[in-house]
Design an enzyme around this catalytic site. Structure first.
Site, PDB file in Angstrom:
ATOM      1  N   SER A  17       4.859  -2.592   3.702  1.00  0.00           N
ATOM      2  CA  SER A  17       5.268  -1.398   3.930  1.00  0.00           C
ATOM      3  C   SER A  17       5.092  -0.278   4.904  1.00  0.00           C
ATOM      4  CB  SER A  17       3.399  -1.202   2.472  1.00  0.00           C
ATOM      5  OG  SER A  17       3.515  -0.391   1.880  1.00  0.00           O
ATOM      6  N   ASP A  21       9.081  -3.992  -7.543  1.00  0.00           N
ATOM      7  CA  ASP A  21       7.523  -2.567  -6.596  1.00  0.00           C
ATOM      8  C   ASP A  21       7.781  -1.178  -7.133  1.00  0.00           C
ATOM      9  OD1 ASP A  21       6.429  -1.148  -4.258  1.00  0.00           O
ATOM     10  OD2 ASP A  21       7.878  -2.328  -2.818  1.00  0.00           O
ATOM     11  N   HIS A  48       4.511  -4.085  -5.048  1.00  0.00           N
ATOM     12  CA  HIS A  48       4.014  -4.542  -4.177  1.00  0.00           C
ATOM     13  C   HIS A  48       3.411  -5.226  -3.456  1.00  0.00           C
ATOM     14  CE1 HIS A  48       4.821  -1.397  -0.562  1.00  0.00           C
ATOM     15  NE2 HIS A  48       3.356  -1.444  -0.577  1.00  0.00           N
TER      16      HIS A  48
END
Length: 215
Positions: A111, A165, A196
Site C-alpha cells: 500500500s 480492493d 486490500h
C-alpha cells in the site's frame, strides 16, 4: 525491526508496511518464503513515523506521508514523500555498508509502503535486486523520467493487487504497472480475488519471484 534467516546475511529485504500498520505487519510472512530459507537473508521491517493523516480526519498514525484527499495517487504531502524516500535510502545504504551488495537487496512494500518502495527503488543510482510493490500505486507518475535513474531501468518489479480492493482500487495498480512497462521496466503483474490484503497464492508468487531474482 530486523529478522535474519541465517548468520552473516548475504541478501536483504527492506519491507515497508502500509498506512496505520507498523513494522511487525509482514514479519509472519518470513517463514513462508523458501527463497529466504535457502540463503541467509536479513529482513528489515522499519516503522513509519507517526503523523496526522488528513484523509482520516487528522488522526495520528504511522504513515510514510500524509494523504490529503480522495485521489490517493495524487493528493499527497510531497515533503513527507521525499522525507520517507530519504530515510529509506539510508536504510538501503546501511545494508550496503554492512557488506550486502546492492544487487542482493530487495525493496518491498504494501500500500503506502509499496508506493514509497517504487519511488525509492527506481531512484537508486545503483541497481537493486528488485522492487516489490503490493496493492499500491505509482507516486509522481507524471514525473517518472525526472526522478528515476538509468540504473533502475533493469531492476525487476513485482506488482500484485487485490481485485476487490476498496482502499487502493485495482485500476491504480494496473495503471502503475502500465506506466512502468511503457517506460521500459520489466514488471511482473499479478491480481488475486481478495480485498486490500495479501493471499497465500500471492505469497507463493513472491517466493518464486525472490528465488528467480536471487538465483
Amino acid at each position: 525491526m530486523i529478522r535474519e534467516t541465517g548468520a552473516e546475511p548475504t541478501h536483504a529485504v527492506i519491507w515497508l508496511h502500509g498506512l496505520g500498520a507498523d513494522g511487525h505487519d509482514f514479519e509472519p510472512i518470513v517463514p513462508h518464503l523458501r527463497a529466504a530459507a535457502r540463503r541467509p537473508v536479513r529482513f528489515v521491517f522499519p516503522h513509519a513515523p507517526v503523523r496526522p493523516v488528513t484523509i482520516n480526519g487528522g488522526m495520528a498514525m504511522r504513515a510514510w506521508y500524509d494523504i490529503l484527499g480522495m485521489s490517493i495517487d495524487r493528493d499527497q504531502d510531497e515533503a513527507g514523500i521525499l522525507a520517507s524516500v530519504a530515510s529509506v535510502h539510508v536504510l538501503i545504504d546501511e545494508q550496503i555498508e554492512s557488506g550486502i551488495e546492492a544487487g542482493n537487496i530487495v525493496l518491498a512494500g504494501f500500500s503506502q509502503g509499496g508506493a514509497i518502495a517504487l519511488r525509492t527503488g527506481l531512484a537508486r543510482t545503483e541497481a537493486l535486486a528488485g522492487v516489490m510493490a503490493l496493492s499500491c500505486y505509482l507516486l509522481q507518475a507524471d514525473r517518472l523520467e525526472s526522478w528515476s535513474q538509468p540504473a533502475s531501468a533493469r531492476v525487476p518489479v513485482f506488482m500484485a493487487h487485490g481485485e476487490h480492493d476498496p482502499i487502493v482500487p485495482l485500476a491504480l495498480g494496473r495503471q502503475a504497472a502500465d506506466r512502468l512497462e511503457a517506460a521500459g521496466y520489466s514488471v511482473e503483474w499479478h491480481s488475486y480475488p481478495m480485498p486490500h490484503s495479501v493471499s497465500p497464492e500471492e505469497i507463493q508468487a513472491i517466493d518464486a519471484w525472490l528465488e528467480a531474482i536471487w538465483s
